[in-house]
Design a protein around this motif. Structure first.
Motif, mmCIF file in Angstrom:
data_model
loop_
_atom_site.group_PDB
_atom_site.id
_atom_site.type_symbol
_atom_site.label_atom_id
_atom_site.label_comp_id
_atom_site.label_asym_id
_atom_site.label_seq_id
_atom_site.Cartn_x
_atom_site.Cartn_y
_atom_site.Cartn_z
ATOM 1 N N SER A 39 0.816 -1.214 0.000
ATOM 2 C CA SER A 39 0.000 0.000 0.000
ATOM 3 C C SER A 39 0.847 1.260 0.000
ATOM 4 C CB SER A 39 -0.905 0.008 1.252
ATOM 5 O OG SER A 39 -0.102 -0.029 2.424
ATOM 6 N N LEU A 40 2.118 1.122 -0.354
ATOM 7 C CA LEU A 40 2.999 2.288 -0.327
ATOM 8 C C LEU A 40 2.549 3.338 -1.328
ATOM 9 C CD1 LEU A 40 6.549 0.725 0.047
ATOM 10 C CD2 LEU A 40 5.247 1.983 1.755
ATOM 11 N N LEU A 41 2.733 4.596 -0.921
ATOM 12 C CA LEU A 41 2.366 5.736 -1.752
ATOM 13 C C LEU A 41 3.363 5.918 -2.884
ATOM 14 C CD1 LEU A 41 0.605 8.277 -2.083
ATOM 15 C CD2 LEU A 41 2.110 9.416 -0.452
ATOM 16 N N THR A 42 2.861 6.101 -4.096
ATOM 17 C CA THR A 42 3.759 6.384 -5.210
ATOM 18 C C THR A 42 4.110 7.857 -5.206
ATOM 19 O OG1 THR A 42 2.056 6.959 -6.801
ATOM 20 C CG2 THR A 42 2.571 4.611 -6.551
ATOM 21 N N ARG A 43 5.141 8.223 -5.996
ATOM 22 C CA ARG A 43 5.589 9.609 -6.023
ATOM 23 C C ARG A 43 4.524 10.527 -6.572
ATOM 24 N NH1 ARG A 43 8.407 11.105 -11.171
ATOM 25 N NH2 ARG A 43 8.141 9.411 -12.634
ATOM 26 N N ARG A 44 3.604 10.013 -7.403
ATOM 27 C CA ARG A 44 2.539 10.858 -7.940
ATOM 28 C C ARG A 44 1.483 11.148 -6.892
ATOM 29 N NH1 ARG A 44 2.248 11.354 -13.570
ATOM 30 N NH2 ARG A 44 3.753 10.091 -14.695
ATOM 31 N N GLY A 45 1.422 10.332 -5.823
ATOM 32 C CA GLY A 45 0.374 10.481 -4.823
ATOM 33 C C GLY A 45 0.615 11.602 -3.840
ATOM 34 N N ILE A 46 1.859 11.988 -3.636
ATOM 35 C CA ILE A 46 2.169 13.046 -2.682
ATOM 36 C C ILE A 46 2.021 14.392 -3.390
ATOM 37 C CG2 ILE A 46 3.857 13.935 -1.061
ATOM 38 C CD1 ILE A 46 5.229 11.238 -1.141
ATOM 39 N N THR A 47 1.088 15.194 -2.924
ATOM 40 C CA THR A 47 0.846 16.498 -3.531
ATOM 41 C C THR A 47 1.195 17.596 -2.535
ATOM 42 O OG1 THR A 47 -1.436 16.622 -2.757
ATOM 43 C CG2 THR A 47 -1.045 15.501 -4.868
ATOM 44 N N LEU A 48 1.220 18.829 -3.022
ATOM 45 C CA LEU A 48 1.456 19.950 -2.117
ATOM 46 C C LEU A 48 0.363 20.039 -1.064
ATOM 47 C CD1 LEU A 48 2.720 22.812 -4.475
ATOM 48 C CD2 LEU A 48 3.968 21.735 -2.604
ATOM 49 N N ARG A 49 -0.849 19.634 -1.432
ATOM 50 C CA ARG A 49 -1.946 19.663 -0.464
ATOM 51 C C ARG A 49 -1.689 18.697 0.679
ATOM 52 N NH1 ARG A 49 -7.647 19.063 -3.135
ATOM 53 N NH2 ARG A 49 -7.085 16.858 -3.163
ATOM 54 N N VAL A 50 -1.069 17.552 0.362
ATOM 55 C CA VAL A 50 -0.705 16.593 1.408
ATOM 56 C C VAL A 50 0.336 17.207 2.339
ATOM 57 C CG1 VAL A 50 0.404 14.376 1.853
ATOM 58 C CG2 VAL A 50 -1.265 14.584 0.002
ATOM 59 N N LEU A 51 1.359 17.823 1.748
ATOM 60 C CA LEU A 51 2.415 18.419 2.562
ATOM 61 C C LEU A 51 1.877 19.562 3.419
ATOM 62 C CD1 LEU A 51 5.408 18.546 0.038
ATOM 63 C CD2 LEU A 51 4.791 16.730 1.640
ATOM 64 N N LEU A 52 0.947 20.353 2.878
ATOM 65 C CA LEU A 52 0.344 21.431 3.647
ATOM 66 C C LEU A 52 -0.480 20.887 4.812
ATOM 67 C CD1 LEU A 52 -0.849 23.753 0.728
ATOM 68 C CD2 LEU A 52 0.687 24.450 2.569
ATOM 69 N N LYS A 53 -1.246 19.847 4.553
ATOM 70 C CA LYS A 53 -2.124 19.296 5.573
ATOM 71 C C LYS A 53 -1.343 18.714 6.739
ATOM 72 C CE LYS A 53 -6.520 16.849 5.703
ATOM 73 N NZ LYS A 53 -7.531 16.161 4.887
ATOM 74 N N ASP A 54 -0.166 18.169 6.433
ATOM 75 C CA ASP A 54 0.653 17.552 7.474
ATOM 76 C C ASP A 54 1.701 18.504 8.039
ATOM 77 O OD1 ASP A 54 -0.672 15.122 7.433
ATOM 78 O OD2 ASP A 54 0.539 14.363 5.772
ATOM 79 N N PRO A 59 1.586 27.820 3.504
ATOM 80 C CA PRO A 59 1.314 28.757 2.407
ATOM 81 C C PRO A 59 2.017 30.086 2.651
ATOM 82 C CG PRO A 59 -0.621 28.514 3.827
ATOM 83 C CD PRO A 59 0.372 27.488 4.277
ATOM 84 N N GLY A 60 2.326 30.780 1.584
ATOM 85 C CA GLY A 60 2.991 32.073 1.732
ATOM 86 C C GLY A 60 3.290 32.695 0.389
ATOM 87 N N ASP A 61 3.524 34.003 0.401
ATOM 88 C CA ASP A 61 3.861 34.738 -0.815
ATOM 89 C C ASP A 61 5.352 34.626 -1.108
ATOM 90 O OD1 ASP A 61 1.241 35.540 -0.945
ATOM 91 O OD2 ASP A 61 1.592 37.522 -0.049
ATOM 92 N N VAL A 74 9.328 33.162 -9.559
ATOM 93 C CA VAL A 74 8.887 33.176 -8.168
ATOM 94 C C VAL A 74 7.392 32.908 -8.120
ATOM 95 C CG1 VAL A 74 8.706 34.540 -6.050
ATOM 96 C CG2 VAL A 74 10.703 34.807 -7.535
ATOM 97 N N GLY A 75 6.965 32.088 -7.141
ATOM 98 C CA GLY A 75 5.562 31.746 -7.011
ATOM 99 C C GLY A 75 5.072 31.802 -5.580
ATOM 100 N N ASP A 76 3.758 32.008 -5.423
ATOM 101 C CA ASP A 76 3.113 31.971 -4.114
ATOM 102 C C ASP A 76 2.500 30.585 -3.908
ATOM 103 O OD1 ASP A 76 3.676 34.709 -4.002
ATOM 104 O OD2 ASP A 76 1.705 35.237 -4.840
ATOM 105 N N LEU A 77 2.622 30.043 -2.710
ATOM 106 C CA LEU A 77 1.966 28.778 -2.366
ATOM 107 C C LEU A 77 0.634 29.113 -1.715
ATOM 108 C CD1 LEU A 77 1.868 25.729 -2.142
ATOM 109 C CD2 LEU A 77 3.235 25.895 -0.042
ATOM 110 N N LEU A 78 -0.457 28.707 -2.342
ATOM 111 C CA LEU A 78 -1.799 29.029 -1.862
ATOM 112 C C LEU A 78 -2.295 27.995 -0.854
ATOM 113 C CD1 LEU A 78 -3.397 30.116 -5.276
ATOM 114 C CD2 LEU A 78 -2.090 31.483 -3.627
ATOM 115 N N ASN A 79 -3.354 28.332 -0.123
ATOM 116 C CA ASN A 79 -3.867 27.454 0.933
ATOM 117 C C ASN A 79 -4.351 26.114 0.409
ATOM 118 O OD1 ASN A 79 -3.456 29.329 3.033
ATOM 119 N ND2 ASN A 79 -5.357 30.407 2.519
ATOM 120 N N ASP A 80 -4.794 26.073 -0.847
ATOM 121 C CA ASP A 80 -5.318 24.824 -1.408
ATOM 122 C C ASP A 80 -4.242 23.993 -2.103
ATOM 123 O OD1 ASP A 80 -4.837 26.407 -3.595
ATOM 124 O OD2 ASP A 80 -6.889 26.358 -4.393
ATOM 125 N N GLY A 81 -2.965 24.405 -1.981
ATOM 126 C CA GLY A 81 -1.885 23.633 -2.584
ATOM 127 C C GLY A 81 -1.580 24.015 -4.014
#
Length: 454
Positions: A39-54, A59-61, A74-81
């Motif tokens: 049941s290991l997570l593949t590299r495609r399964g980990i999203t920015l939303r996962v990293l934010l939630k954990d 998030p930040g400008d 340069v990019g902003d990381l939004l609350n929804d990933g």
């Protein structure tokens, strides 16, 4: 001359071959609670939303960045990933979508973005945060799931960007700020591009480089160019007035259907290259002139007063920056033409200035630390029937601007044993002047103004 962010941000979903899949909240929870190799997570399964939630990222400008072939995004990381590109306000669903988009602006041949290896969060690659997540929630995971998308190319890109930033710090806010430190007095011998190799901080940035042909690098010129003779006349006149380097903008239109870039107007910068205080005001005035005439910024020109009309290493980097800036401004391909004018180089054929249109092709992807490749651009010159009032007015403004300049060319002196500087400028401008002889009297009046400036 930056672009305004769109009022309604465009969401970009296509990330090339490596876009991440969006997961539902339940799927994300299942990933953290799962155990066992099956049941290991593949590299495609980990999203920015996962990293934010954990809590691994926040998030930040301006917390996200991409360094690619010496260019920075340069990019902003939004609350929804999702990611918002600061320059345009565009929204991207994943690191790969953003990385692919940015890299294609620099290198249109780029097929995918290697997003997690390319995008950095507060200076560290996102792939490192992915590894941390796996160590914490899937300690038995095969780390190759993460490392397989890491790319040596991106590591080298980061080094290149740091070196470039240090080298060019605070020197490139505008088109003519890149021209501040120039050498005009001593002979510069051009080198062949193939002799340059990898970027070297110790190499003289004023080293001139011979142009390659598109065919020599197995490419076709991706656009056609037509330049008005009035553009050449005004540009050549400007470059003749002073022994110092000058710079200006080119206005025109880009037709996406015919892939034709038409250069219709030159806008000389009436300011000293080192005078940053007045530079912004001059550029703003040119922006307004472009807007009022319904023209777009399509390129720039500068002079090499006594040297060959070939790009230096600094010119190559500047041209690459301008190409990227124009492409990034409207989210589509638009060429940016560079022109170098050499008025007083004694290697010229006769009295006519050498005028060199050029473009820069990004280095091969497998050699990201190489310099861009300067290539000659084939241009069609269109003869105008008359001198416009705009051109004549600009010529008189230039005469007034340089009237008391210490580096004003002494037009009563000799360029060569049998040719005065006045003969030289008249002969060169005659190559671009309208055929109608009525305008020759107007030009003679301007020439008389030059003679009275000493």
């Amino acid at each position: 001359m930056g672009s305004e962010p769109p009022s309604s941000p465009q969401v970009v979903e296509d990330g090339g071959e490596e876009d991440e899949e969006e997961l539902s909240g339940g799927e994300e929870a299942d990933l953290r609670s799962s155990s066992g190799r099956g049941s290991l997570l593949t590299r495609r399964g980990i999203t920015l939303r996962v990293l934010l939630k954990d809590g691994l990222v926040e998030p930040g400008d301006g917390v996200l960045a991409i360094h690619y072939l010496g260019k920075n995004f340069v990019g902003d990381l939004l609350n929804d990933g999702k990611i918002r590109w600061v320059e345009t306000g565009q929204i991207f669903n994943s690191p790969s979508a953003w990385a692919t988009h940015c890299k294609r602006l620099v290198n249109p041949a780029k097929k995918s973005g290697c997003g997690w290896a390319s995008v950095r969060y507060r200076g560290q690659k996102l792939v490192q945060y992915k590894t941390t997540w796996l160590h914490k929630y899937q300690p038995s995971a095969d780390m190759s799931l993460v490392s397989e998308e890491d790319d040596d190319e991106d590591e080298e890109e980061g080094k290149t960007a740091v070196q470039t930033d240090e080298k060019n710090k605070n020197t490139k806010p505008g088109l003519h700020d890149v021209m501040v430190s120039r050498r005009t007095d001593r002979e510069r011998v051009p080198v062949r591009y193939c002799t340059l190799g990898t970027r070297d901080a110790a190499r003289d940035a004023h080293t001139l480089v011979e142009l390659s042909a598109f065919s020599a690098i197995n490419r076709f010129q991706p656009f056609n160019v037509a330049v008005s003779s009035n553009v050449l006349l005004l540009m050549d006149f400007h470059c003749h007035l002073t022994t110092s380097e000058v710079v200006g903008y080119l206005g025109g239109r880009w037709d996406t259907n015919t892939q034709l870039l038409t250069v219709l107007r030159a806008f000389p910068c009436r300011t000293r290259l080192a005078d940053r205080d007045s530079a912004s005001a001059v550029e703003e005035e040119i922006c307004q002139n472009l807007f009022m005439r319904g023209l777009s910024l399509v390129g720039w020109y500068h002079s090499h007063p006594r040297g060959p009309a070939l790009p230096s290493l600094q010119d190559i980097d500047s041209q690459m920056d301008h190409q990227l800036r124009l492409q990034g401004s409207n989210n589509g391909f638009q060429p940016c033409l560079g022109i170098i004018c050499g008025p007083y180089y004694h290697g010229n054929q006769g009295v006519a200035s050498t005028i060199t249109p050029f473009w820069v092709v990004p280095p091969p992807e497998q050699r990201p630390n190489d310099y861009g490749i300067p290539v000659a651009v084939e241009v069609t010159y269109v003869q105008d029937n008359f001198l416009t009032s705009d051109v004549l007015n600009e010529m008189m403004l230039l005469v007034d601007y340089y009237r008391a300049a210490p580096d004003l060319v002494q037009f009563n002196q000799y360029w060569c044993p049998d040719t005065t500087m006045m003969d030289k400028i008249k002969g060169s401008l005659s190559c671009h002047a309208p055929k109608d002889q009525a305008y020759s009297q107007i030009l003679e009046h301007i020439y008389s103004q030059l003679c009275n400036m000493h």
